[in-house]
Design an enzyme around this catalytic site. Structure first.
Site, PDB file in Angstrom:
ATOM      1  N   TYR A   1       0.827  -1.213   0.000  1.00 24.63           N
ATOM      2  CA  TYR A   1       0.000   0.000   0.000  1.00 24.63           C
ATOM      3  C   TYR A   1       0.857   1.258   0.000  1.00 24.63           C
ATOM      4  O   TYR A   1       0.554   2.218  -0.715  1.00 24.63           O
ATOM      5  CB  TYR A   1      -0.964  -0.006   1.181  1.00 24.63           C
ATOM      6  CG  TYR A   1      -1.913  -1.184   1.168  1.00 24.63           C
ATOM      7  CD1 TYR A   1      -2.484  -1.644  -0.023  1.00 24.63           C
ATOM      8  CD2 TYR A   1      -2.233  -1.848   2.340  1.00 24.63           C
ATOM      9  CE1 TYR A   1      -3.333  -2.729  -0.031  1.00 24.63           C
ATOM     10  CE2 TYR A   1      -3.099  -2.937   2.345  1.00 24.63           C
ATOM     11  CZ  TYR A   1      -3.641  -3.370   1.155  1.00 24.63           C
ATOM     12  OH  TYR A   1      -4.496  -4.445   1.140  1.00 24.63           O
ATOM     13  N   ARG A   2       1.925   1.266   0.747  1.00 22.57           N
ATOM     14  CA  ARG A   2       2.810   2.440   0.769  1.00 22.57           C
ATOM     15  C   ARG A   2       3.481   2.633  -0.595  1.00 22.57           C
ATOM     16  O   ARG A   2       3.613   3.765  -1.068  1.00 22.57           O
ATOM     17  CB  ARG A   2       3.860   2.310   1.867  1.00 22.57           C
ATOM     18  CG  ARG A   2       3.308   2.366   3.273  1.00 22.57           C
ATOM     19  CD  ARG A   2       2.580   3.652   3.561  1.00 22.57           C
ATOM     20  NE  ARG A   2       2.398   3.810   5.008  1.00 22.57           N
ATOM     21  CZ  ARG A   2       1.410   4.472   5.542  1.00 22.57           C
ATOM     22  NH1 ARG A   2       0.494   5.050   4.780  1.00 22.57           N
ATOM     23  NH2 ARG A   2       1.316   4.591   6.855  1.00 22.57           N
TER      24      ARG A   2
END
Length: 179
Positions: free
Chosen positions: A149-150
């Protein structure tokens, strides 16, 4: 291995496989998984529903993901809305794609399946302004999901949030669209 786009009826035809992958990835009990079947089936009828799946050469399900337009009156949307500061509600929830599930069987993780599924879903959610998801809190350095996600540019929207019915704290992450 191949990535395929699914309509709601495609996901429903493979619902047993979807629930099995979900259970393996999340570590949920069999009892909880039975209740999730109904929720997942109902989600296939939501506005702007889209899904992807990754299948191996023998047509076994390695991973899947899906989402839809988040709107008022949906349980998750309303939980998040009520927890957000007023000034963040319109930005994050005004025209939001809710990434509901994104899972890969544990033995198949680490080979880019999740990234390909996420990219496909977000590329096809271009008519939305934002995307939101929730994920269990975990150390970012050791969690594949968090690193994914990052890498895709997701930022913190809510942290250490408890949804009713689950004792674990969750993070709600979001990013602007398009990719």
């Amino acid at each position: 291995m191949r990535l395929v786009r699914w309509r709601g009826e495609d996901l429903l035809q493979r619902l047993d496989d979807v629930i099995a992958v979900y259970g393996e990835a999340m570590g949920y009990s069999v009892q909880l998984l039975q209740t999730r079947r109904g929720y997942v089936a109902g989600h296939t009828r939501r506005e702007a529903f889209q899904a992807v799946a990754t299948l191996d050469d023998d047509d076994n399900l390695l991973g899947f993901g899906y989402g839809y337009r988040g709107t008022s009156g949906q349980w998750w949307h309303d939980q998040v809305r009520n927890a957000l500061r007023r000034d963040h509600r319109k930005f994050w929830l005004g025209n939001c794609f809710e990434l509901v599930e994104l899972h890969v069987r544990p033995h198949a993780q680490g080979h880019g399946i999740g990234a390909r599924q996420l990219h496909e879903l977000l590329t096809n959610a271009h008519h939305h302004q934002t995307v939101l998801l929730s994920t269990p809190e975990a150390p970012e350095a050791t969690s594949r999901a968090w690193r994914l996600y990052r890498r895709f540019g997701f930022v913190d929207v809510l942290r250490h949030f408890n949804f009713p019915g689950d004792d674990r704290p969750f993070a709600v992450l979001g990013r602007q669209l398009p990719l």
